[in-house]
Motif scaffolding. Structure first.
Motif, PDB file in Angstrom:
ATOM      1  N   GLY A  93       0.810  -1.206   0.000  1.00 42.19           N
ATOM      2  CA  GLY A  93       0.000   0.000   0.000  1.00 42.19           C
ATOM      3  C   GLY A  93       0.849   1.263   0.000  1.00 42.19           C
ATOM      4  N   VAL A  94       0.286   2.353  -0.506  1.00 42.94           N
ATOM      5  CA  VAL A  94       1.023   3.615  -0.611  1.00 42.94           C
ATOM      6  C   VAL A  94       0.709   4.561   0.537  1.00 42.94           C
ATOM      7  CG1 VAL A  94       1.180   3.433  -3.116  1.00 42.94           C
ATOM      8  CG2 VAL A  94      -0.762   4.645  -2.092  1.00 42.94           C
ATOM      9  N   ASP A  95      -0.196   4.163   1.422  1.00 46.41           N
ATOM     10  CA  ASP A  95      -0.566   5.006   2.551  1.00 46.41           C
ATOM     11  C   ASP A  95      -1.124   4.110   3.648  1.00 46.41           C
ATOM     12  OD1 ASP A  95      -1.266   8.177   3.073  1.00 46.41           O
ATOM     13  OD2 ASP A  95      -2.655   6.839   4.107  1.00 46.41           O
ATOM     14  N   ASN A  96      -0.846   4.424   4.906  1.00 40.97           N
ATOM     15  CA  ASN A  96      -1.342   3.620   6.016  1.00 40.97           C
ATOM     16  C   ASN A  96      -2.793   3.918   6.362  1.00 40.97           C
ATOM     17  OD1 ASN A  96       0.940   2.055   6.527  1.00 40.97           O
ATOM     18  ND2 ASN A  96       1.872   3.660   7.791  1.00 40.97           N
ATOM     19  N   SER A  97      -3.378   4.913   5.713  1.00 42.05           N
ATOM     20  CA  SER A  97      -4.764   5.270   5.994  1.00 42.05           C
ATOM     21  C   SER A  97      -5.612   5.302   4.719  1.00 42.05           C
ATOM     22  CB  SER A  97      -4.818   6.645   6.679  1.00 42.05           C
ATOM     23  OG  SER A  97      -6.150   7.025   6.929  1.00 42.05           O
ATOM     24  N   LYS A  98      -5.196   6.088   3.745  1.00 37.55           N
ATOM     25  CA  LYS A  98      -5.978   6.243   2.520  1.00 37.55           C
ATOM     26  C   LYS A  98      -5.820   5.024   1.617  1.00 37.55           C
ATOM     27  CE  LYS A  98      -6.832   9.506  -1.259  1.00 37.55           C
ATOM     28  NZ  LYS A  98      -6.464  10.826  -1.826  1.00 37.55           N
ATOM     29  N   SER A  99      -6.935   4.534   1.127  1.00 36.52           N
ATOM     30  CA  SER A  99      -6.947   3.328   0.302  1.00 36.52           C
ATOM     31  C   SER A  99      -6.399   3.579  -1.095  1.00 36.52           C
ATOM     32  CB  SER A  99      -8.381   2.812   0.201  1.00 36.52           C
ATOM     33  OG  SER A  99      -8.524   1.898  -0.846  1.00 36.52           O
ATOM     34  N   ALA A 100      -5.653   2.602  -1.598  1.00 36.83           N
ATOM     35  CA  ALA A 100      -5.211   2.653  -2.989  1.00 36.83           C
ATOM     36  C   ALA A 100      -6.401   2.639  -3.936  1.00 36.83           C
ATOM     37  CB  ALA A 100      -4.286   1.474  -3.286  1.00 36.83           C
ATOM     38  N   ALA A 101      -7.527   2.067  -3.498  1.00 40.89           N
ATOM     39  CA  ALA A 101      -8.724   2.003  -4.342  1.00 40.89           C
ATOM     40  C   ALA A 101      -9.285   3.388  -4.633  1.00 40.89           C
ATOM     41  CB  ALA A 101      -9.787   1.138  -3.672  1.00 40.89           C
ATOM     42  N   ILE A 102      -9.135   4.324  -3.693  1.00 45.00           N
ATOM     43  CA  ILE A 102      -9.635   5.683  -3.907  1.00 45.00           C
ATOM     44  C   ILE A 102      -8.825   6.384  -4.993  1.00 45.00           C
ATOM     45  CG2 ILE A 102      -9.893   7.950  -2.843  1.00 45.00           C
ATOM     46  CD1 ILE A 102     -12.047   6.044  -1.954  1.00 45.00           C
ATOM     47  N   TYR A 103      -7.501   6.238  -4.920  1.00 44.44           N
ATOM     48  CA  TYR A 103      -6.660   6.799  -5.985  1.00 44.44           C
ATOM     49  C   TYR A 103      -7.043   6.195  -7.336  1.00 44.44           C
ATOM     50  CZ  TYR A 103      -3.338   8.638  -2.478  1.00 44.44           C
ATOM     51  OH  TYR A 103      -2.736   9.321  -1.456  1.00 44.44           O
ATOM     52  N   LEU A 104      -7.231   4.881  -7.356  1.00 41.26           N
ATOM     53  CA  LEU A 104      -7.565   4.197  -8.609  1.00 41.26           C
ATOM     54  C   LEU A 104      -8.907   4.662  -9.152  1.00 41.26           C
ATOM     55  CD1 LEU A 104      -6.876   1.903 -10.631  1.00 41.26           C
ATOM     56  CD2 LEU A 104      -8.152   0.361  -9.141  1.00 41.26           C
ATOM     57  N   GLN A 105      -9.875   4.796  -8.277  1.00 41.66           N
ATOM     58  CA  GLN A 105     -11.202   5.265  -8.676  1.00 41.66           C
ATOM     59  C   GLN A 105     -11.107   6.616  -9.388  1.00 41.66           C
ATOM     60  OE1 GLN A 105     -13.684   6.308  -5.355  1.00 41.66           O
ATOM     61  NE2 GLN A 105     -15.575   5.883  -6.453  1.00 41.66           N
ATOM     62  N   ASN A 106     -10.286   7.500  -8.865  1.00 42.87           N
ATOM     63  CA  ASN A 106     -10.129   8.826  -9.460  1.00 42.87           C
ATOM     64  C   ASN A 106      -9.391   8.756 -10.790  1.00 42.87           C
ATOM     65  OD1 ASN A 106     -10.021  11.833  -9.461  1.00 42.87           O
ATOM     66  ND2 ASN A 106      -7.825  11.452  -9.199  1.00 42.87           N
ATOM     67  N   LEU A 107      -8.302   7.972 -10.850  1.00 40.28           N
ATOM     68  CA  LEU A 107      -7.524   7.888 -12.092  1.00 40.28           C
ATOM     69  C   LEU A 107      -8.343   7.327 -13.243  1.00 40.28           C
ATOM     70  CD1 LEU A 107      -4.012   6.638 -10.910  1.00 40.28           C
ATOM     71  CD2 LEU A 107      -4.561   8.849 -11.939  1.00 40.28           C
ATOM     72  N   LEU A 108      -9.203   6.352 -12.947  1.00 43.46           N
ATOM     73  CA  LEU A 108     -10.002   5.710 -13.994  1.00 43.46           C
ATOM     74  C   LEU A 108     -11.338   6.414 -14.230  1.00 43.46           C
ATOM     75  CD1 LEU A 108      -9.455   1.939 -13.091  1.00 43.46           C
ATOM     76  CD2 LEU A 108      -8.300   3.271 -14.869  1.00 43.46           C
ATOM     77  N   LYS A 109     -11.610   7.436 -13.409  1.00 42.60           N
ATOM     78  CA  LYS A 109     -12.881   8.169 -13.489  1.00 42.60           C
ATOM     79  C   LYS A 109     -14.074   7.217 -13.353  1.00 42.60           C
ATOM     80  CE  LYS A 109     -10.787  11.803 -16.333  1.00 42.60           C
ATOM     81  NZ  LYS A 109     -10.307  12.455 -15.124  1.00 42.60           N
ATOM     82  N   LEU A 110     -13.985   6.374 -12.327  1.00 41.56           N
ATOM     83  CA  LEU A 110     -15.071   5.445 -12.043  1.00 41.56           C
ATOM     84  C   LEU A 110     -16.184   6.135 -11.263  1.00 41.56           C
ATOM     85  CD1 LEU A 110     -12.998   2.261 -11.079  1.00 41.56           C
ATOM     86  CD2 LEU A 110     -14.065   2.803 -13.272  1.00 41.56           C
ATOM     87  N   ASN A 111     -17.292   5.433 -11.175  1.00 43.50           N
ATOM     88  CA  ASN A 111     -18.486   5.928 -10.508  1.00 43.50           C
ATOM     89  C   ASN A 111     -18.165   6.409  -9.091  1.00 43.50           C
ATOM     90  OD1 ASN A 111     -21.064   6.352  -9.568  1.00 43.50           O
ATOM     91  ND2 ASN A 111     -21.822   4.311 -10.107  1.00 43.50           N
ATOM     92  N   ALA A 112     -18.532   7.654  -8.766  1.00 48.21           N
ATOM     93  CA  ALA A 112     -18.304   8.166  -7.418  1.00 48.21           C
ATOM     94  C   ALA A 112     -19.268   7.549  -6.410  1.00 48.21           C
ATOM     95  CB  ALA A 112     -18.432   9.693  -7.404  1.00 48.21           C
ATOM     96  N   SER A 113     -20.384   7.016  -6.891  1.00 44.44           N
ATOM     97  CA  SER A 113     -21.348   6.341  -6.009  1.00 44.44           C
ATOM     98  C   SER A 113     -20.937   4.884  -5.855  1.00 44.44           C
ATOM     99  CB  SER A 113     -22.757   6.451  -6.583  1.00 44.44           C
ATOM    100  OG  SER A 113     -23.151   7.800  -6.706  1.00 44.44           O
TER     101      SER A 113
END
Length: 388
Positions: free
Chosen positions: A81-101
């Protein structure tokens, strides 16, 4: 209703070292690596790629606009992981412009994380048939230069879309699992390199496989004859061979030959990439379906997942009509064949330039990275991602 893997994408950076070169540099017999470990080549990860960018590069190969509308669960399995708190999935969601819901989170249990995510996705899609889930297994395997584990390094990302009416494979029955508090492999928070008791881990791996294999077949009234192939988590290829040998005595000679032949197809990608940690089992599965010419729709494939520390799980999937994707075959063959071979000196320099576990401001040489998504800089305790 069938639920399973609808799409699989894979990415690993475009640089590698040859195991013969590494053996010579370490004053070892090359056959110790080529035969004793079962590795031919090893992916080398530049500091412009981490689990987030590799996951994005794997995912963008398979996700279309319809998927973006339907994916509302993003599960990121990693032990890098790249952070002990923030999920790598959140970064990925933003990079791929996936559904915010969407639900987006990271899950960790050594090399087992992606399997945990896959099983959670299975349950979610079963209860929400019109939705899809994106499951990631991405890691960078690091043990250190001139260490016993150096030959089993590697890295990359697997991305899987889970849906109803899947194109590739559907889940087949309930899983069997086993867990225990075991110190065979771990990575303290202050290290980028793992600590491992290799011989102990080998034994635990086989024990967990046999335990879950026996449980699964008893639960589902199956035997070795009911499987077309068995795929394994492959931290290195020889580990999977040890697992396979543990059950070959249950099979006839002809069945043994079939299982061994199919295993040879399942190891092709891993022996040229190295250890993927959370993505390793699914790289093995992808290698099998892309390279074997003897598979058919309806074939049952066994999958053994293992994460040190330790968690094991055995389950099976049945291949669907469109399990083989020629675009995937061509893409991965091109990726492997067009990589740049590094000298051992170049590899060691790249290894030592890995992002340190401390606050630093760095502008990275992203211009030399041909990937679509990359890590551009570190600034004020933040990772700055970008794409071309």
């Amino acid at each position: 209703m069938k639920v399973g893997i609808d799409k699989i994408g894979f990415y690993s950076p475009d640089k590698y070292i040859d195991m013969v070169d590494l053996a010579n540099a370490r004053n070892e017999d090359p056959n110790k690596y080529l035969i004793g470990i079962g590795q031919k080549k090893q992916a080398v990860i530049p500091n412009t790629q981490d689990v987030v960018t590799m996951a994005a590069n794997a995912s963008q190969k398979i996700i279309n606009d319809d998927d973006k509308k339907s994916i509302d669960l993003i599960i990121f399995g990693t032990e890098t992981g790249v952070d002990n708190s923030k999920s790598a999935a959140i970064y990925l969601q933003n990079l791929l412009k996936l559904n915010a819901s969407a639900r987006a989170f990271e899950i960790k249990q050594a090399c087992y994380g992606a399997t945990a995510g896959l099983q959670m996705a299975k349950e979610y899609v079963t209860n929400h048939p019109n939705k899809k889930a994106l499951v990631i297994g991405a890691d960078v395997a690091r043990y250190g230069l001139n260490t016993p584990g150096e030959v089993t390094q590697g890295g990359g990302a697997i991305a899987m879309v889970v849906s109803t009416n899947p194109s590739i494979a559907s889940f087949d029955g309930e899983s069997a699992f086993h867990s225990d508090d075991i110190m065979d492999f771990w990575r303290p928070l202050y290290r980028t390199e793992a600590v491992v008791d290799g011989h102990y881990s080998n034994n635990v791996y086989v024990d967990f496989f046999k335990d879950t294999w026996d449980k699964y077949n008893q639960m589902n009234q199956l035997s070795v004859d009911d499987y077309k192939a068995l795929t394994f988590h492959l931290p290195y290829v020889k580990m999977g061979i040890k697992g396979l040998r543990a059950v070959l005595t249950e099979a006839s000679e002809s069945k043994q030959e079939e299982l061994k032949n199919e295993f040879n197809f399942s190891k092709i990608y891993s022996e040229n990439i190295g250890n993927l940690y959370t993505g390793s089992l699914y790289l093995s599965f992808l290698s099998l379906i892309n390279n074997s010419n003897d598979l058919q729709s309806g074939d049952r494939i066994g999958l053994f997942s293992y994460g040190s520390g330790a968690q094991g799980e055995f389950f099976s999937m049945k291949l669907e009509q469109n399990f083989k994707n020629n675009d995937s075959v061509e893409d991965i063959n091109s990726m492997l064949n067009n990589r740049e071979k590094l000298t051992i000196d170049e590899y060691e320099t790249m290894f030592n330039n890995w992002i340190p576990i401390k606050n630093v401001n760095m502008n990275l040489n992203w211009q030399s990275d041909d990937a679509e998504f990359f890590l551009k800089a570190l600034k004020d305790n933040q990772r700055i991602y970008d794409h071309k």
